[in-house]
Design a protein around this motif. Structure first.
Motif, short mmCIF file in Angstrom:
data_model
loop_
_atom_site.label_atom_id
_atom_site.label_comp_id
_atom_site.label_asym_id
_atom_site.label_seq_id
_atom_site.Cartn_x
_atom_site.Cartn_y
_atom_site.Cartn_z
N ASN A 485 0.82 -1.21 0.00
CA ASN A 485 0.00 0.00 0.00
C ASN A 485 0.86 1.26 0.00
O ASN A 485 1.74 1.42 0.85
N ASP A 493 -7.12 3.30 4.07
CA ASP A 493 -7.39 2.06 4.82
C ASP A 493 -7.64 2.38 6.29
O ASP A 493 -8.58 1.86 6.90
N GLU A 497 -11.51 1.83 7.51
CA GLU A 497 -11.70 0.70 8.42
C GLU A 497 -11.74 1.13 9.89
O GLU A 497 -11.76 0.30 10.79
N GLN A 530 -18.32 1.46 3.72
CA GLN A 530 -18.39 0.56 2.56
C GLN A 530 -17.98 1.27 1.28
O GLN A 530 -17.52 0.64 0.33
N TYR A 551 -5.91 -2.62 -4.00
CA TYR A 551 -6.25 -2.72 -2.57
C TYR A 551 -7.70 -3.15 -2.39
O TYR A 551 -8.02 -4.03 -1.58
N ILE A 552 -8.62 -2.55 -3.14
CA ILE A 552 -10.05 -2.79 -2.92
C ILE A 552 -10.49 -4.15 -3.46
O ILE A 552 -11.55 -4.66 -3.09
N LYS A 555 -11.32 -6.46 -0.77
CA LYS A 555 -12.34 -6.01 0.18
C LYS A 555 -13.72 -6.23 -0.44
O LYS A 555 -14.22 -5.39 -1.17
N GLN A 556 -14.31 -7.34 -0.16
CA GLN A 556 -15.58 -7.70 -0.79
C GLN A 556 -16.69 -6.73 -0.40
O GLN A 556 -16.85 -6.38 0.77
N LYS A 558 -16.92 -3.61 -1.03
CA LYS A 558 -16.52 -2.22 -0.81
C LYS A 558 -16.15 -1.56 -2.13
O LYS A 558 -15.69 -2.24 -3.06
#
Length: 583
Positions: A485, A493, A497, A530, A551-552, A555-556, A558
């Motif tokens: 990242n 992030d 988060e 989200q 990165y995304i 992340k399911q 999002k």
């Protein structure tokens, strides 16, 4: 119907607003313009000259009351009030380059550029104008999105100035419920439903190394080394001189333009891939196409149908269904061939730059500098190597070293580097600015962290070394990327988060829906977001965009959008640094 446009760009449907036009009394006219003083004056002139039957006025961003009154006065004076049929504020003052990426400016991007924001001699009034321009465009973006965001930003930066102004503008619009542009927001209007999105405003100064970094992914490379603008790449292709009679003039270079859009499936699939993978994929697509083409020719040959047209073939009995199917796929085959040719040309042009400038070496070396890995070659050796890259490449490399190093080089060492850079033909103005920036910024003691090593060399690709391949990658390293990242992604992030981290704990928090303004850095919302929009004040790049996309993926459910005040490549950024570093 006659369409008037605000830009000087070519458009097959529209006519330029400031061009000379004859009256067309029986035709309605649609205007699509920025509400600038110059454009408003010309529209008033059109009303006075009675050019059209009726006028539909569309403003890209909201028109002020005073300018609206100017139009009303002109219509009144010209007895054309009834002819002004509609007036619309369209809130479209931004440019969407991808489904998940947007920029604010194209034509007048120097107004909101990194240089404009960071000029040492900028006045408070000029800075207010720059910030207002950015905020107006961001407001248009959120009106179009149909959502009021939660805003987070770092303190003491241009990003904070944007956040304060945007919060105020959103708050003022929400205050008048009857005329609010976000009336349906609580019902989940727009793309974002159920939960409001997070807007993370970051300043370009938090990471100056990434925009200078030599890259290794397809889209970012195209932007870095070719003429790539608003999703269109322009290439100059030299015509071959073979078979030309002795003494003949050299053939002129052919200029070709290609649109790289979401319709292009190859581009969508591979724009974020490391370049050697792209070269291999183009070769595979070419071989697949040739196999399909050969199959059609073979079937035609067996049935004695060479030269027959498709109509005759389709009249054949059922036992030729296979051939009919193959022939019916010809339009698809031709489109496939067009895309293969397009990416062969673009990737070949990129490969020429990689080889000529040793961009793989620069990329790998910069990755090691940014991740604090042991260097296998001295920086002076690369700068002094006449075969390794252009003066600009060498300056980019040294600036990344200077920005990333915790301990600045001693004056004696710096003089040695300066001499080597000067001998290599480099302009030292960018270094002058970065030196000043590092002296004044708080980051001087803690430069941005880029994680551990991110690349490993896998040796040469065997497939693209085939004799028939367009892409002879000999001498070019096949570097495989390892996901890390970048600073902007790491900040997102933490905030998305709801992680506690010294890097972002002090970020300011704004909620335009709260009745009173809030100066706290303590978020009201405790649940992870989200949906998020990352916006870089001072300019962005495809390297950051791709890092966020990667990165995304993990992340399911999002979603992230990436935006910036302008999109620049390293050449354009170096130019701005050079202007800032001039004495």
């Amino acid at each position: 119907m006659c369409l008037m446009l605000k830009t000087a760009q070519e458009n097959q449907y529209g006519r330029l607003l400031h061009s000379d036009r004859d009256p067309i009394p029986d035709v309605p006219a649609v205007y699509f313009v920025m509400p600038t003083e110059e454009n408003i004056d010309r529209m008033c002139q059109d009303l006075r000259n009675q050019l059209y039957e009726s006028y539909y006025l569309n403003f890209i961003s909201a028109i002020s009351r005073s300018k609206l009154e100017d139009i009303a006065n002109a219509a009144l004076a010209a007895s054309a009030v009834t002819q002004v049929a509609k007036v619309f504020d369209q809130y479209l003052n931004f440019i969407t380059l991808e489904d998940d990426m947007f920029v604010l400016c194209n034509q007048n991007k120097e107004l909101v550029s990194y240089r404009a924001i960071n000029r040492p001699d900028i006045t408070d009034t000029e800075m207010e104008t720059v910030m207002d321009t950015i905020v107006d465009s961001l407001f248009c973006f959120f009106v179009t999105l149909g959502a009021v965001p939660i805003i987070r930003c770092s303190r003491g930066t241009a990003a904070e100035m944007v956040a304060v102004k945007l919060d105020k503008k959103l708050r003022e619009n929400l205050r008048d419920a009857r005329n609010s542009l976000f009336t349906g927001d609580t019902l989940g209007a727009g793309q974002f439903s159920f939960q409001r999105p997070l807007l993370v405003l970051v300043d370009r100064n938090i990471d100056l190394a990434t925009p200078l970094h030599h890259t290794w992914t397809y889209q970012a490379l195209v932007h870095d080394v070719l003429d790539f603008h608003l999703n269109r790449v322009n290439l100059e292709e030299t015509s071959g001189v073979e078979n030309s009679p002795a003494g003949a003039r050299p053939k002129r270079k052919n200029k070709k333009s290609y649109d790289l859009t979401p319709v292009d499936k190859f581009w969508q699939k591979h724009k974020g891939s490391p370049f050697p993978e792209v070269a291999e994929s183009v070769q595979q697509e070419l071989e697949s196409y040739r196999a399909q083409e050969d199959e059609v020719k073979r079937l035609k040959s067996i049935m004695g149908l060479e030269g027959e047209d498709e109509g005759a073939i389709s009249m054949l009995s059922d036992n030729t269904a296979k051939l009919t199917s193959a022939v019916s796929s010809l339009p698809e085959l031709l489109e496939k061939k067009r895309l293969i040719d397009l990416h062969t040309n673009v990737a070949t042009a990129v490969l020429e730059h990689i080889k000529a400038r040793k961009l793989d070496v620069y990329f790998e070396y910069e990755e090691k500098i940014m991740s604090k890995t042991t260097l296998d070659k001295s920086l002076l050796d690369i700068i002094s190597d006449p075969d390794a890259g252009t003066p600009e490449d060498k300056m980019r490399l040294f600036l990344i070293y200077y920005i990333s190093t915790q301990q600045a080089p001693s004056e004696a060492d710096l003089e040695q580097y300066k001499k080597a850079l000067t001998d290599a033909g480099c302009n030292l103005n960018p270094l002058q600015y970065i030196k000043q920036w590092k002296a004044f910024t708080k980051m001087a003691s803690a430069p941005a962290s880029y994680g551990s090593t991110t690349t490993k060399s896998m040796g040469l690709l065997s497939r693209v070394m085939n004799t028939g391949s367009q892409f002879v990658m000999e001498g070019v390293k096949n570097l495989v990327l390892k996901q890390q990242n970048l600073p902007v992604t790491r900040i997102l992030d933490n905030l998305m988060e709801m992680k506690s981290n010294p890097e972002t704990d002090d970020y300011r928090y704004f909620d335009p829906k709260m009745l009173r303004g809030n100066d706290s850095s303590v978020p009201r919302n405790k649940n992870p977001f989200q949906e998020a929009i990352v916006f870089v004040v001072g300019g962005g790049n495809y390297i950051e965009y791709q890092n966020l996309v990667d990165y995304i993926k993990g992340k399911q459910g999002k979603h992230i959008l990436y935006g910036c005040s302008e999109l620049f490549n390293a050449t354009q950024f170096i130019k701005q640094l050079s202007q800032l570093g001039q004495k």
